[in-house]
Write a protein that holds these residues in place. Structure first.
Motif, PDB file in Angstrom:
ATOM      1  N   PHE A 104       0.801  -1.224   0.000  1.00 35.51           N
ATOM      2  CA  PHE A 104       0.000   0.000   0.000  1.00 35.51           C
ATOM      3  C   PHE A 104       0.837   1.279   0.000  1.00 35.51           C
ATOM      4  N   ALA A 105       1.843   1.370   0.852  1.00 34.77           N
ATOM      5  CA  ALA A 105       2.603   2.633   0.967  1.00 34.77           C
ATOM      6  C   ALA A 105       4.074   2.350   1.222  1.00 34.77           C
ATOM      7  N   ASN A 106       4.668   1.505   0.382  1.00 29.58           N
ATOM      8  CA  ASN A 106       6.091   1.209   0.569  1.00 29.58           C
ATOM      9  C   ASN A 106       6.946   2.397   0.130  1.00 29.58           C
ATOM     10  N   GLY A 107       8.282   2.213   0.143  1.00 30.28           N
ATOM     11  CA  GLY A 107       9.177   3.341  -0.078  1.00 30.28           C
ATOM     12  C   GLY A 107       9.088   4.010  -1.426  1.00 30.28           C
ATOM     13  N   GLY A 108       8.549   3.328  -2.439  1.00 28.91           N
ATOM     14  CA  GLY A 108       8.362   3.952  -3.742  1.00 28.91           C
ATOM     15  C   GLY A 108       9.580   3.920  -4.638  1.00 28.91           C
ATOM     16  N   GLN A 109      10.731   3.515  -4.116  1.00 27.03           N
ATOM     17  CA  GLN A 109      11.934   3.452  -4.935  1.00 27.03           C
ATOM     18  C   GLN A 109      12.009   2.104  -5.661  1.00 27.03           C
ATOM     19  N   LEU A 110      12.269   2.156  -6.959  1.00 28.79           N
ATOM     20  CA  LEU A 110      12.564   0.963  -7.737  1.00 28.79           C
ATOM     21  C   LEU A 110      14.080   0.900  -7.864  1.00 28.79           C
ATOM     22  N   SER A 111      14.705   0.249  -6.892  1.00 29.67           N
ATOM     23  CA  SER A 111      16.162   0.291  -6.741  1.00 29.67           C
ATOM     24  C   SER A 111      16.791  -0.944  -7.372  1.00 29.67           C
ATOM     25  N   TYR A 112      16.896  -0.933  -8.679  1.00 27.43           N
ATOM     26  CA  TYR A 112      17.326  -2.123  -9.403  1.00 27.43           C
ATOM     27  C   TYR A 112      18.793  -2.470  -9.181  1.00 27.43           C
ATOM     28  N   ARG A 113      19.613  -1.508  -8.868  1.00 29.63           N
ATOM     29  CA  ARG A 113      21.045  -1.765  -8.687  1.00 29.63           C
ATOM     30  C   ARG A 113      21.465  -1.681  -7.223  1.00 29.63           C
ATOM     31  N   TYR A 114      20.512  -1.596  -6.328  1.00 26.59           N
ATOM     32  CA  TYR A 114      20.798  -1.565  -4.888  1.00 26.59           C
ATOM     33  C   TYR A 114      20.035  -2.712  -4.233  1.00 26.59           C
ATOM     34  N   VAL A 115      20.491  -3.919  -4.504  1.00 30.59           N
ATOM     35  CA  VAL A 115      19.739  -5.105  -4.097  1.00 30.59           C
ATOM     36  C   VAL A 115      20.537  -6.012  -3.161  1.00 30.59           C
ATOM     37  N   ALA A 116      21.669  -5.548  -2.645  1.00 27.12           N
ATOM     38  CA  ALA A 116      22.462  -6.389  -1.754  1.00 27.12           C
ATOM     39  C   ALA A 116      21.629  -6.801  -0.543  1.00 27.12           C
ATOM     40  N   PRO A 117      21.609  -8.088  -0.199  1.00 26.15           N
ATOM     41  CA  PRO A 117      20.817  -8.540   0.950  1.00 26.15           C
ATOM     42  C   PRO A 117      21.293  -7.934   2.259  1.00 26.15           C
ATOM     43  N   LEU A 118      20.391  -7.876   3.214  1.00 27.26           N
ATOM     44  CA  LEU A 118      20.740  -7.389   4.549  1.00 27.26           C
ATOM     45  C   LEU A 118      21.802  -8.272   5.183  1.00 27.26           C
ATOM     46  N   ALA A 119      21.732  -9.582   4.962  1.00 26.86           N
ATOM     47  CA  ALA A 119      22.695 -10.523   5.544  1.00 26.86           C
ATOM     48  C   ALA A 119      24.055 -10.355   4.879  1.00 26.86           C
TER      49      ALA A 119
END
Length: 397
Positions: free
Chosen positions: A43-58
Motif C-alpha cells: 500500500f505505501a512502501n518506499g516507492g523506490q525501484l532500486s534495481y542496482r541496490y539489491v544487496a541482501p541485509l545478511a
C-alpha cells in the motif's frame, strides 16, 4: 498450459504474476483475504525501484553492526525476541547467511532478477500503455555522512559503468534540496526509478478486469490447502471449497501458515514504516530519490507527495504502527530535509515485508506438481515484482 491458475495474494507480487499469466493467454482466479487489493504491504512502501541496490541485509559484519544499532535511541533496527520457533529459526539462518561470499552470490542473483524486472516493467509500459502510477526515471542518490561509510560505498559499486561517485559540491548541484545538509558525498545511479506501488497495483487490476481472463475473489481468506497425494485439489475459504487446477502462492508473510507437509517456507515479517506528506509550491522536495545511508531512511517524490520510509522491526506479526518508531522516522526526516514537504499533514503507515534469511525470494515449482511459489521478496517486492511474475509465468507455460 491450458488449465486455469489460482493465485493466493492480491499484493504487487500476486497482481504482477496474474498480469504476466494473462499476457501469456491464461485465465486466472486471484484470491485475496482483504476486501481490497494491495491494501497491506504493497500500500505505501518506499516507492523506490532500486534495481542496482539489491544487496541482501545478511552480510559479513552485519550482526555486530546490528548490536550497535540496538543500543541507539533511534535505531534503524529493532529486535524483540519471542517464544516463536519460526523467529528463532529465521534468525539462525540469517546469521548463517552473514558471510561475504554468500552475500556476493545472493547479490548477483538479485541483481540479475532486478534488471530483468526493470526491462519487464518497461516493456509493459510501452507495449501495454501502463501509466498513471507516478512512474519516473529520476535517478537515485545514496548519500553518506561519514568518510568511513563513503569509502565503503565507493568500494562496493554493483554497476561501475552506470554509477557515479560524487563529492559534496556535486551532490548539491545534482539535488539542490541537499544544500545545507551534512552529507559529504554520494553514489548516483541515473537509471533508477520511482513509482507509487498501490497505484501500479490498481492499474494492473483494471487491465486484468478488462481482459476478461481474471476473476477476483476479495475478502476471502484461505484457511487451508486441500491436497491429494502430490497435488493440491482445492482451497478452503471458511466453509466453502474452491477447486483448483494450478495454484500459485503469493501470500507474503502469511504464506508459511498455508505450507503443506514437506514444504518449508523460511519467511518472517520485517515490519517497515513510511510517511506520505503533501508537497506544495513553497517546499523544496528532492527530485532525485535519496537514500540516507547511515540513517537507513529513503526519500522518494511521487507526484505531489513525498514518501519517506525506514526501519526494520523483527517483532512478530503485529501490523500496527508503533507511535514511537513512527515519530523517530518523522524526526529524522524533519532534521534532514526540513523544507521538503508538509510533515504536519503526513499520513503514517506500517507494512510487513515478507523476508527470507538470505534476501533471495522463493520462486518456482514445488514437490507438489501443481503448486508454485512466488514469495519472500522482503523490501524489494515492488522492485522485483514484474520480473518475478513474468519469470514464473514462463516457467509455468
Amino acid at each position: 498450459m491450458s488449465q486455469r491458475v489460482t493465485i493466493i495474494g492480491g499484493g504487487v507480487i500476486g497482481l504482477a504474476t496474474a498480469y504476466a499469466l494473462v499476457r501469456e493467454g491464461l485465465s486466472v482466479d486471484l484470491v485475496e483475504a482483504r476486501d481490497s487489493l494491495a491494501s497491506a504491504t504493497s500500500f505505501a512502501n518506499g516507492g523506490q525501484l532500486s534495481y542496482r541496490y539489491v544487496a541482501p541485509l545478511a552480510d559479513a559484519g552485519v550482526p555486530w553492526q546490528a548490536l550497535g544499532w540496538l543500543l541507539q535511541g533511534e535505531s534503524p533496527l529493532r529486535l524483540r525476541l519471542r517464544l516463536d520457533p519460526a523467529q528463532w529459526r529465521w534468525l539462525v539462518a540469517f546469521m548463517m547467511a552473514c558471510r561475504r561470499s554468500v552475500n556476493r552470490r545472493n547479490t548477483e542473483v538479485l541483481l540479475e532478477l532486478a534488471l530483468h524486472s526493470q526491462a519487464t516493467l518497461e516493456r509493459w509500459r510501452e507495449d501495454d500503455g501502463l501509466g498513471n502510477f507516478a512512474w519516473r526515471r529520476n535517478g537515485k542518490l545514496v548519500a553518506f555522512r561519514s568518510e568511513h561509510a563513503f569509502a565503503r560505498g565507493r568500494e562496493h559499486l554493483l554497476d561501475p559503468v552506470s554509477q557515479q561517485v560524487l563529492g559534496a559540491t556535486d551532490i548539491q548541484a545534482l539535488e539542490p534540496s541537499l544544500v545545507g545538509t551534512p552529507f559529504i558525498g554520494g553514489v548516483y545511479t541515473k537509471d533508477e526509478e520511482v513509482a507509487d506501488c498501490h497505484r501500479f497495483c490498481q492499474q494492473l487490476a483494471e487491465r486484468l478486469r478488462a481482459s476478461g481472463r481474471c476473476r477476483f475473489l476479495l475478502g476471502r481468506p484461505v484457511t487451508r490447502l486441500i491436497r491429494r497425494n502430490d497435488e493440491v485439489t482445492g482451497l478452503l475459504l471458511g466453509h466453502e471449497q474452491l477447486d483448483v487446477e494450478q495454484l500459485v502462492l503469493c501470500a507474503g508473510h502469511r504464506s508459511p501458515g498455508l505450507a503443506l507437509p514437506g514444504l518449508k517456507l523460511p519467511i518472517y515479517p520485517l515490519k517497515g514504516y513510511s510517511l506520505t506528506a503533501p508537497i506544495a509550491s513553497n517546499h523544496r522536495a528532492p527530485e532525485v530519490s535519496i537514500t540516507d545511508y547511515e540513517r537507513k531512511i529513503v526519500y522518494a517524490r511521487l507526484g505531489e507527495q513525498l514518501r519517506v520510509a525506514a526501519m526494520v522491526d523483527i517483532v512478530g506479526f503485529d501490523e500496527t504502527v508503533d507511535a514511537r518508531r513512527y515519530q523517530s522516522m518523522l524526526r529524522l526526516a524533519r532534521n534532514t530535509l526540513p523544507e521538503a514537504a508538509d510533515y504536519g499533514r503526513a499520513v503514517e503507515w506500517a507494512g510487513m515485508r515478507p523476508a527470507t534469511p538470505t534476501g533471495v525470494p522463493i520462486l518456482g515449482a514445488t514437490r507438489y506438481r501443481n503448486l508454485w511459489l512466488n514469495l519472500g521478496h522482503g523490501a524489494l517486492g515492488f522492485t522485483l515484482a514484474c520480473g518475478s511474475g513474468e519469470r514464473l509465468a514462463r516457467l509455468m507455460c
